[in-house]
Scaffold this motif. Sequence first.
Motif, PDB file in Angstrom:
ATOM      1  N   ALA A 127       7.310 -12.017   8.851  1.00 20.79           N
ATOM      2  CA  ALA A 127       7.569 -12.142   7.416  1.00 20.79           C
ATOM      3  C   ALA A 127       7.739 -10.742   6.844  1.00 20.79           C
ATOM      4  O   ALA A 127       6.953  -9.835   7.175  1.00 20.79           O
ATOM      5  N   THR A 128       8.743 -10.571   6.003  1.00 21.04           N
ATOM      6  CA  THR A 128       9.094  -9.227   5.552  1.00 21.04           C
ATOM      7  C   THR A 128       9.351  -9.196   4.047  1.00 21.04           C
ATOM      8  O   THR A 128      10.030 -10.062   3.508  1.00 21.04           O
ATOM      9  N   VAL A 129       8.802  -8.171   3.387  1.00 19.83           N
ATOM     10  CA  VAL A 129       9.178  -7.848   2.015  1.00 19.83           C
ATOM     11  C   VAL A 129      10.067  -6.614   2.095  1.00 19.83           C
ATOM     12  O   VAL A 129       9.667  -5.593   2.661  1.00 19.83           O
ATOM     13  N   LYS A 130      11.259  -6.725   1.530  1.00 16.22           N
ATOM     14  CA  LYS A 130      12.244  -5.661   1.682  1.00 16.22           C
ATOM     15  C   LYS A 130      12.674  -5.138   0.308  1.00 16.22           C
ATOM     16  O   LYS A 130      12.873  -5.917  -0.632  1.00 16.22           O
ATOM     17  N   TYR A 131      12.829  -3.828   0.207  1.00 14.10           N
ATOM     18  CA  TYR A 131      13.283  -3.203  -1.038  1.00 14.10           C
ATOM     19  C   TYR A 131      14.620  -2.525  -0.779  1.00 14.10           C
ATOM     20  O   TYR A 131      14.740  -1.638   0.077  1.00 14.10           O
ATOM     21  N   SER A 132      15.647  -2.957  -1.525  1.00 21.37           N
ATOM     22  CA  SER A 132      16.992  -2.401  -1.369  1.00 21.37           C
ATOM     23  C   SER A 132      17.165  -1.179  -2.257  1.00 21.37           C
ATOM     24  O   SER A 132      16.771  -1.178  -3.425  1.00 21.37           O
ATOM     25  N   LEU A 133      17.780  -0.146  -1.701  1.00 24.07           N
ATOM     26  CA  LEU A 133      18.055   1.086  -2.443  1.00 24.07           C
ATOM     27  C   LEU A 133      19.515   1.180  -2.890  1.00 24.07           C
ATOM     28  O   LEU A 133      19.959   2.228  -3.349  1.00 24.07           O
ATOM     29  N   MET A 134      20.254   0.077  -2.764  1.00 22.98           N
ATOM     30  CA  MET A 134      21.687   0.119  -3.068  1.00 22.98           C
ATOM     31  C   MET A 134      21.949   0.450  -4.537  1.00 22.98           C
ATOM     32  O   MET A 134      22.846   1.228  -4.862  1.00 22.98           O
ATOM     33  N   THR A 135      21.174  -0.155  -5.449  1.00 21.14           N
ATOM     34  CA  THR A 135      21.379   0.158  -6.863  1.00 21.14           C
ATOM     35  C   THR A 135      20.898   1.563  -7.203  1.00 21.14           C
ATOM     36  O   THR A 135      21.403   2.193  -8.129  1.00 21.14           O
ATOM     37  N   VAL A 136      19.925   2.066  -6.446  1.00 21.20           N
ATOM     38  CA  VAL A 136      19.416   3.416  -6.697  1.00 21.20           C
ATOM     39  C   VAL A 136      20.510   4.449  -6.399  1.00 21.20           C
ATOM     40  O   VAL A 136      20.694   5.406  -7.151  1.00 21.20           O
ATOM     41  N   ILE A 137      21.228   4.233  -5.289  1.00 19.23           N
ATOM     42  CA  ILE A 137      22.289   5.184  -4.931  1.00 19.23           C
ATOM     43  C   ILE A 137      23.628   4.795  -5.563  1.00 19.23           C
ATOM     44  O   ILE A 137      24.641   5.446  -5.324  1.00 19.23           O
ATOM     45  N   LYS A 138      23.627   3.684  -6.336  1.00 18.97           N
ATOM     46  CA  LYS A 138      24.810   3.223  -7.078  1.00 18.97           C
ATOM     47  C   LYS A 138      26.019   2.997  -6.163  1.00 18.97           C
ATOM     48  O   LYS A 138      27.115   3.488  -6.390  1.00 18.97           O
ATOM     49  N   SER A 139      25.766   2.240  -5.127  1.00 18.05           N
ATOM     50  CA  SER A 139      26.831   1.919  -4.174  1.00 18.05           C
ATOM     51  C   SER A 139      26.994   0.407  -4.097  1.00 18.05           C
ATOM     52  O   SER A 139      26.038  -0.352  -4.320  1.00 18.05           O
ATOM     53  N   LYS A 140      28.218  -0.048  -3.804  1.00 14.91           N
ATOM     54  CA  LYS A 140      28.466  -1.465  -3.584  1.00 14.91           C
ATOM     55  C   LYS A 140      28.738  -1.781  -2.119  1.00 14.91           C
ATOM     56  O   LYS A 140      28.973  -2.933  -1.769  1.00 14.91           O
ATOM     57  N   VAL A 141      28.700  -0.745  -1.272  1.00 12.76           N
ATOM     58  CA  VAL A 141      28.994  -0.918   0.149  1.00 12.76           C
ATOM     59  C   VAL A 141      27.803  -0.539   1.010  1.00 12.76           C
ATOM     60  O   VAL A 141      27.399  -1.276   1.920  1.00 12.76           O
ATOM     61  N   ILE A 142      27.216   0.622   0.732  1.00 16.21           N
ATOM     62  CA  ILE A 142      26.101   1.135   1.543  1.00 16.21           C
ATOM     63  C   ILE A 142      24.792   0.638   0.939  1.00 16.21           C
ATOM     64  O   ILE A 142      24.506   0.854  -0.240  1.00 16.21           O
ATOM     65  N   ASP A 143      23.986  -0.041   1.757  1.00 15.38           N
ATOM     66  CA  ASP A 143      22.763  -0.687   1.274  1.00 15.38           C
ATOM     67  C   ASP A 143      21.576  -0.283   2.158  1.00 15.38           C
ATOM     68  O   ASP A 143      21.171  -1.011   3.060  1.00 15.38           O
ATOM     69  N   PRO A 144      20.978   0.902   1.911  1.00 15.64           N
ATOM     70  CA  PRO A 144      19.776   1.283   2.661  1.00 15.64           C
ATOM     71  C   PRO A 144      18.565   0.525   2.121  1.00 15.64           C
ATOM     72  O   PRO A 144      18.547   0.070   0.976  1.00 15.64           O
ATOM     73  N   SER A 145      17.526   0.400   2.952  1.00 17.79           N
ATOM     74  CA  SER A 145      16.358  -0.362   2.518  1.00 17.79           C
ATOM     75  C   SER A 145      15.103   0.076   3.261  1.00 17.79           C
ATOM     76  O   SER A 145      15.161   0.697   4.322  1.00 17.79           O
ATOM     77  N   LEU A 146      13.957  -0.259   2.665  1.00 19.61           N
ATOM     78  CA  LEU A 146      12.645  -0.069   3.273  1.00 19.61           C
ATOM     79  C   LEU A 146      11.955  -1.418   3.316  1.00 19.61           C
ATOM     80  O   LEU A 146      12.203  -2.274   2.452  1.00 19.61           O
ATOM     81  N   SER A 147      11.095  -1.627   4.332  1.00 19.73           N
ATOM     82  CA  SER A 147      10.464  -2.935   4.450  1.00 19.73           C
ATOM     83  C   SER A 147       9.009  -2.806   4.893  1.00 19.73           C
ATOM     84  O   SER A 147       8.600  -1.819   5.516  1.00 19.73           O
ATOM     85  N   LEU A 148       8.253  -3.827   4.566  1.00 17.79           N
ATOM     86  CA  LEU A 148       6.840  -3.914   4.956  1.00 17.79           C
ATOM     87  C   LEU A 148       6.526  -5.389   5.148  1.00 17.79           C
ATOM     88  O   LEU A 148       6.947  -6.233   4.343  1.00 17.79           O
ATOM     89  N   GLY A 149       5.796  -5.666   6.216  1.00 16.26           N
ATOM     90  CA  GLY A 149       5.463  -7.064   6.457  1.00 16.26           C
ATOM     91  C   GLY A 149       4.497  -7.222   7.602  1.00 16.26           C
ATOM     92  O   GLY A 149       3.837  -6.274   8.038  1.00 16.26           O
ATOM     93  N   GLY A 150       4.422  -8.419   8.091  1.00 14.80           N
ATOM     94  CA  GLY A 150       3.540  -8.733   9.210  1.00 14.80           C
ATOM     95  C   GLY A 150       4.147  -9.821  10.047  1.00 14.80           C
ATOM     96  O   GLY A 150       5.099 -10.486   9.635  1.00 14.80           O
ATOM     97  N   GLY A 151       3.587 -10.014  11.225  1.00 14.84           N
ATOM     98  CA  GLY A 151       4.124 -11.047  12.088  1.00 14.84           C
ATOM     99  C   GLY A 151       3.159 -11.416  13.181  1.00 14.84           C
ATOM    100  O   GLY A 151       1.997 -10.972  13.226  1.00 14.84           O
ATOM    101  N   TYR A 152       3.665 -12.245  14.043  1.00 13.35           N
ATOM    102  CA  TYR A 152       2.874 -12.683  15.187  1.00 13.35           C
ATOM    103  C   TYR A 152       3.769 -12.649  16.403  1.00 13.35           C
ATOM    104  O   TYR A 152       4.925 -13.120  16.360  1.00 13.35           O
ATOM    105  N   SER A 153       3.249 -12.038  17.496  1.00 12.72           N
ATOM    106  CA  SER A 153       4.037 -11.860  18.710  1.00 12.72           C
ATOM    107  C   SER A 153       3.421 -12.643  19.852  1.00 12.72           C
ATOM    108  O   SER A 153       2.194 -12.766  19.972  1.00 12.72           O
ATOM    109  N   PHE A 154       4.295 -13.168  20.694  1.00 12.85           N
ATOM    110  CA  PHE A 154       3.891 -13.857  21.921  1.00 12.85           C
ATOM    111  C   PHE A 154       4.483 -13.054  23.074  1.00 12.85           C
ATOM    112  O   PHE A 154       5.693 -12.932  23.205  1.00 12.85           O
ATOM    113  N   LEU A 155       3.601 -12.533  23.951  1.00 13.00           N
ATOM    114  CA  LEU A 155       4.046 -11.726  25.088  1.00 13.00           C
ATOM    115  C   LEU A 155       3.433 -12.318  26.339  1.00 13.00           C
ATOM    116  O   LEU A 155       2.232 -12.175  26.590  1.00 13.00           O
ATOM    117  N   GLY A 156       4.270 -13.008  27.107  1.00 17.20           N
ATOM    118  CA  GLY A 156       3.727 -13.727  28.256  1.00 17.20           C
ATOM    119  C   GLY A 156       2.770 -14.804  27.774  1.00 17.20           C
ATOM    120  O   GLY A 156       3.100 -15.629  26.931  1.00 17.20           O
TER     121      GLY A 156
END
Length: 476
Positions: A127-156
């Motif tokens: 599950a992820t909460v994501k923050y888009s920086l596209m409006t900060v850099i005032k672009s309609k094509v390039i969309d950088p972002s930062l994210s924070l979240g948590g999850g659950y992994s199954f390994l073997g």
Amino acid sequence: MKHLNKILVAIIVMMGLNSFAQDNNNPWAFSFGVNAIDTKTSAGGGHNWLDRHFSQPFAVKDNWNIVPSITYLGVSKYVGDNFSFGVSGSVNKIGKLVSFNPSAVGHDSRGYVVSNPGDLMYYGIDATVKYSLMTVIKSKVIDPSLSLGGGYSFLGDNSYGTINTGAGLTLWFTENIGLELTTKYKKSYGERGTATAVDSPSFFQHSAGLVFKFGGTDTDKDGIYDKEDACPQVAGLKQFNGCPDTDGDGIIDGSDACPEVAGLAALNGCPDADGDGITDANDACPQVAGLASLKGCPDADKDGVADKDDKCPTVAGPKENAGCPWADTDKDGVADKDDECPEVAGPASNKGCPEVTAAVLESVKVEAKSIYFNSGKATFKSEDVPVKIESISSLLKQYPNAKFSIEGHTDSDGSDAFNQKLSQERADVVRNALIERGLKPANLTAVGYGESKPVATNKTAAGKAKNRRTEVVLQK
């Protein structure tokens, strides 16, 4: 089957929640692609934390685990203020497990050993909460972002939770389709194996794929979403925030007093063909410049009467005389301009013309009935007929605007068709005789009634003679 069940659980949970950065117009997004897992961060070693985690970030061939197929799916929803929330599910196969063992055979120059743990499958739900920086850099094509979240992994056969921090870059090809590149550091929590750290390793997970935004509403199908459309029910133009400009004059229909015809902004979008400052719709003379006081019409002689209404446009005259310097010729109280009989006095109720009296009508009736025709012919019978026609003519001339109907009739001798034709011819003969004596053709009509309206019996010669007649009737 065990692994398939884990995949199904991941997809069901993912489809029930939400995921990456969108906008108000298209709040939902679906993404898919390939992911890569690098386990070097849990291997230990290195000079310090940064060296341990970032000394070989792009050693793809040596450390990355990639399955060449679609190995992740994501769904997300925009929640506002550049934030989106969602989930993703991923699967991979660990064939390169990195450990730090300088004494082991085959270690590299930094003491790391890459081993193959066999058929070690990885499944992850995040599950992820994501923050888009596209409006900060005032672009309609390039969309950088930062994210924070948590999850659950199954390994073997092991499973454990992770806290995920990450960054991403989306390049939007269109408003709704983009290439999504992401990287996450998944810090694991759980018991670790003492030697290989297989139980619950922390790792970097990278992904590349396509993202599709959807869910926007465009009721009027004009390509502008309802949330940004000032006229969502009517198709319009982007430069007018979705509102239409039917006549293309640069003024939206809602503010255009003449939306169907191109006009001027100064006149609320209405046209002014003659340039006199009066809109064509309110201009009584739209093709000729005129005065506002005369509803846009000119007044050449400046007598206050518009040229179109001025019977003497080059000579000033009073308004009551339609702009002409004349009076009331027949002195009947009706100005010549309004008098249909300017030479003969009459009441205003009859447009200045005299009204036909009952006594005159009776005199005309008597004279007309005494006009007889030869049997079976449209010729006058008696020699005094011209005198009678002249008498009728003199009476009718007193009423220049009165209209009369000349009606012809026959007896019953002969066929209906013949009598109808004969009666019309007799009516025409009388009408023509009156016209020859100066009556206006427009004031006289002729109609034949055949034998349909007898005034006496057709069983006697005297009665038939009376039925062969002409009548003059005043038309109301």
